[in-house]
Design a protein around this motif. Sequence first.
Motif, PDB file in Angstrom:
ATOM      1  N   LEU A   1       0.239   3.694  -4.932  1.00 31.89           N
ATOM      2  CA  LEU A   1      -0.135   3.682  -3.526  1.00 31.89           C
ATOM      3  C   LEU A   1      -1.623   3.993  -3.344  1.00 31.89           C
ATOM      4  CD1 LEU A   1       0.719   3.517  -0.553  1.00 31.89           C
ATOM      5  CD2 LEU A   1       1.276   5.951  -0.666  1.00 31.89           C
ATOM      6  N   LEU A   2      -2.116   5.017  -4.047  1.00 31.99           N
ATOM      7  CA  LEU A   2      -3.524   5.383  -3.933  1.00 31.99           C
ATOM      8  C   LEU A   2      -4.435   4.295  -4.516  1.00 31.99           C
ATOM      9  CD1 LEU A   2      -3.336   9.174  -4.880  1.00 31.99           C
ATOM     10  CD2 LEU A   2      -3.594   8.171  -2.600  1.00 31.99           C
ATOM     11  N   THR A   3      -3.978   3.688  -5.615  1.00 35.84           N
ATOM     12  CA  THR A   3      -4.772   2.621  -6.230  1.00 35.84           C
ATOM     13  C   THR A   3      -4.943   1.449  -5.267  1.00 35.84           C
ATOM     14  OG1 THR A   3      -3.986   3.225  -8.444  1.00 35.84           O
ATOM     15  CG2 THR A   3      -4.919   1.028  -8.170  1.00 35.84           C
ATOM     16  N   GLY A   4      -3.838   1.032  -4.653  1.00 39.68           N
ATOM     17  CA  GLY A   4      -3.913  -0.088  -3.727  1.00 39.68           C
ATOM     18  C   GLY A   4      -4.704   0.235  -2.474  1.00 39.68           C
ATOM     19  N   ALA A   5      -4.714   1.504  -2.073  1.00 40.05           N
ATOM     20  CA  ALA A   5      -5.409   1.887  -0.846  1.00 40.05           C
ATOM     21  C   ALA A   5      -6.922   1.801  -0.987  1.00 40.05           C
ATOM     22  CB  ALA A   5      -5.008   3.303  -0.437  1.00 40.05           C
ATOM     23  N   PHE A   6      -7.432   1.925  -2.196  1.00 41.27           N
ATOM     24  CA  PHE A   6      -8.880   1.967  -2.400  1.00 41.27           C
ATOM     25  C   PHE A   6      -9.429   0.727  -3.110  1.00 41.27           C
ATOM     26  CE2 PHE A   6      -7.747   6.430  -1.904  1.00 41.27           C
ATOM     27  CZ  PHE A   6      -8.693   6.847  -0.985  1.00 41.27           C
ATOM     28  N   LEU A   7      -8.592  -0.298  -3.246  1.00 37.76           N
ATOM     29  CA  LEU A   7      -9.046  -1.534  -3.893  1.00 37.76           C
ATOM     30  C   LEU A   7      -9.025  -2.685  -2.901  1.00 37.76           C
ATOM     31  CD1 LEU A   7      -7.263  -1.402  -7.378  1.00 37.76           C
ATOM     32  CD2 LEU A   7      -9.698  -1.109  -6.920  1.00 37.76           C
ATOM     33  N   PRO A   8      -9.946  -3.641  -3.021  1.00 34.44           N
ATOM     34  CA  PRO A   8      -9.908  -4.827  -2.145  1.00 34.44           C
ATOM     35  C   PRO A   8      -8.701  -5.691  -2.466  1.00 34.44           C
ATOM     36  CG  PRO A   8     -11.578  -5.080  -3.851  1.00 34.44           C
ATOM     37  CD  PRO A   8     -11.093  -3.666  -3.944  1.00 34.44           C
ATOM     38  N   ARG A   9      -8.412  -6.617  -1.559  1.00 35.21           N
ATOM     39  CA  ARG A   9      -7.201  -7.426  -1.715  1.00 35.21           C
ATOM     40  C   ARG A   9      -7.209  -8.242  -3.000  1.00 35.21           C
ATOM     41  NH1 ARG A   9      -5.408 -11.479   3.025  1.00 35.21           N
ATOM     42  NH2 ARG A   9      -5.687  -9.523   4.177  1.00 35.21           N
ATOM     43  N   ASP A  10      -8.372  -8.730  -3.426  1.00 32.98           N
ATOM     44  CA  ASP A  10      -8.415  -9.570  -4.615  1.00 32.98           C
ATOM     45  C   ASP A  10      -8.294  -8.777  -5.916  1.00 32.98           C
ATOM     46  OD1 ASP A  10     -10.828  -8.299  -4.404  1.00 32.98           O
ATOM     47  OD2 ASP A  10     -12.065 -10.064  -4.808  1.00 32.98           O
ATOM     48  N   ARG A  11      -8.181  -7.456  -5.817  1.00 36.63           N
ATOM     49  CA  ARG A  11      -8.010  -6.631  -7.023  1.00 36.63           C
ATOM     50  C   ARG A  11      -6.737  -5.791  -6.962  1.00 36.63           C
ATOM     51  NH1 ARG A  11     -13.324  -3.428  -8.494  1.00 36.63           N
ATOM     52  NH2 ARG A  11     -12.061  -3.104 -10.371  1.00 36.63           N
ATOM     53  N   GLN A  12      -5.793  -6.229  -6.129  1.00 39.65           N
ATOM     54  CA  GLN A  12      -4.537  -5.488  -6.022  1.00 39.65           C
ATOM     55  C   GLN A  12      -3.694  -5.610  -7.293  1.00 39.65           C
ATOM     56  OE1 GLN A  12      -3.350  -3.602  -3.084  1.00 39.65           O
ATOM     57  NE2 GLN A  12      -5.576  -3.680  -2.950  1.00 39.65           N
ATOM     58  N   TRP A  13      -4.065  -6.520  -8.164  1.00 43.03           N
ATOM     59  CA  TRP A  13      -3.324  -6.663  -9.419  1.00 43.03           C
ATOM     60  C   TRP A  13      -3.412  -5.384 -10.256  1.00 43.03           C
ATOM     61  CZ3 TRP A  13      -6.390  -5.934 -13.662  1.00 43.03           C
ATOM     62  CH2 TRP A  13      -7.757  -6.118 -13.500  1.00 43.03           C
ATOM     63  N   VAL A  14      -4.412  -4.565 -10.002  1.00 43.34           N
ATOM     64  CA  VAL A  14      -4.502  -3.284 -10.718  1.00 43.34           C
ATOM     65  C   VAL A  14      -3.309  -2.399 -10.361  1.00 43.34           C
ATOM     66  CG1 VAL A  14      -5.895  -1.218 -11.068  1.00 43.34           C
ATOM     67  CG2 VAL A  14      -7.013  -3.442 -10.788  1.00 43.34           C
ATOM     68  N   ALA A  15      -2.913  -2.424  -9.091  1.00 42.15           N
ATOM     69  CA  ALA A  15      -1.738  -1.654  -8.673  1.00 42.15           C
ATOM     70  C   ALA A  15      -0.485  -2.146  -9.391  1.00 42.15           C
ATOM     71  CB  ALA A  15      -1.564  -1.767  -7.162  1.00 42.15           C
ATOM     72  N   ARG A  16      -0.412  -3.466  -9.628  1.00 39.62           N
ATOM     73  CA  ARG A  16       0.732  -4.007 -10.371  1.00 39.62           C
ATOM     74  C   ARG A  16       0.773  -3.442 -11.784  1.00 39.62           C
ATOM     75  NH1 ARG A  16      -0.294  -9.778 -11.655  1.00 39.62           N
ATOM     76  NH2 ARG A  16      -0.600  -9.848  -9.394  1.00 39.62           N
TER      77      ARG A  16
END
Length: 469
Positions: free
Chosen positions: A22-37
């Motif tokens: 949740l924290l990872t996705g909150a601080f990343l832009p939409r094109d880097r949400q794969w990090v949350a995955r």
Amino acid sequence: MNERPLALLPELLLLAGAVTTLLTGAFLPRDRQWVARLVAAGALLAAVVATLPAVGERATVYAHSYALDAGTTAARLLIPLAGLLVVGIAASRVAGNRRETEFYVLTLLAVLGAVLLAGASDLLLLAVAYLLSSVPLAGLAGWGRDRRGAEAALKVYLIGALAGVGLLAGAALLTALGGGASDYDRLAAGLAGAPSAAVAVGVVGVLAGLLFKIGAVPGHFWVPDAVQGASVPAGALLTTVPKLGGLLAAYRLFAVAVPAEVVDWPLLVAVLAAVTMTLGNFAAFGQADPRRLLAYSTVAQVGYLLMAVAVAGRAERALPALLVYLAGYAVTNLGAFAVLAAEPHDTLDGYRGLARRRPWLAGALAICLLGLVGTPPTAVFAGKLTVFTAAWDGGLAWLVVVAAVNTVASLFYYLRWLAPAYTRGGRWPTGGDRNGTVAIAGAVAAGAALFGAAVAVPWYPLVTQALAR
């Protein structure tokens, strides 16, 4: 009180993974949400790895409220692995979406709730785990935020809330009848001298919540509409993860906490199993939407799985049979949904010509659908073999006959999906993933076949002996 925080390491890793995702996705832009995955997948794998050192352990922790045994160990392995497959199926569907991280967080919380549900050895913890595993399901059902998703989320939430009230009321009544004890060991001793009618009411209340969770009659109404309205990855999770946790929770409750001498729960569960498998199969006959067909298929599969719960404590092979079937069902059902994600159509006729266009995907579909029937040597065949044997040993020969008839009948609607796939014609779908999800579908289908071949007749005695230790 046995307080061992590291005994709950897999569960803590899942919780930490959900928060970190949740924290990872909150601080990343939409094109880097794969990090949350990647964070979510890492948390699921870490929970599996953390479970391995505890294999073979038999104990209870935190005032006997949480059991560490074969059932919990299996849940800690199967449920996160199922969640990992769901993440893989969802990758192409949710990538780039502004709510991508939400999907992974809800998946982790649903997995955590299902694991806690399977290991709960106390009515209070059972109620908490029920809530934790139910709320994310409604969020996942409505994740797409369209009209159909909103309807699916509303049905999951309302029916789950109603069933949850029954579970809480039943848990309160059983605790009062058991002399104030809510952990299963002391509860069983207290219920032994309680009035049968009152205990029966409490058992029905708790069972109402669990029947909703696993999608069994009469708590099955939400399953077809929710699976049809939700996204395909969410439907895969809804029909797999809650059932794994709920069935293990039901097995533990009846095997440990409710004396069969006070309430004839084996007959009740056996009747529910027969009605569930029959209704699920016959309701699937007329389905033209593959998602609704798979939804009713999962209802029928729960009926077969409840056979092992009906002989809990009466058949030596009941728990090993349930674990084998759960593993086979999970991999096969997720494989079918992976095919659906790779080749999405709203009708069965949309799959016409699939074998000519995409032979590997058609092969995966054939393995998974025939596997759900119980065709040897697939994984569900191994599960049905073990469960039917356990039910026969437990004195439920009539239920085995009903299940065998239902198995033959189920072949009809699975072939209704396979027949168009192996005829000429058809067109490419308008959406779906043509690469990654196809690979997942093929790998899962191959795994289902190999698992079934390994656990089938020649190795059956060895597997049951190993799981019974």
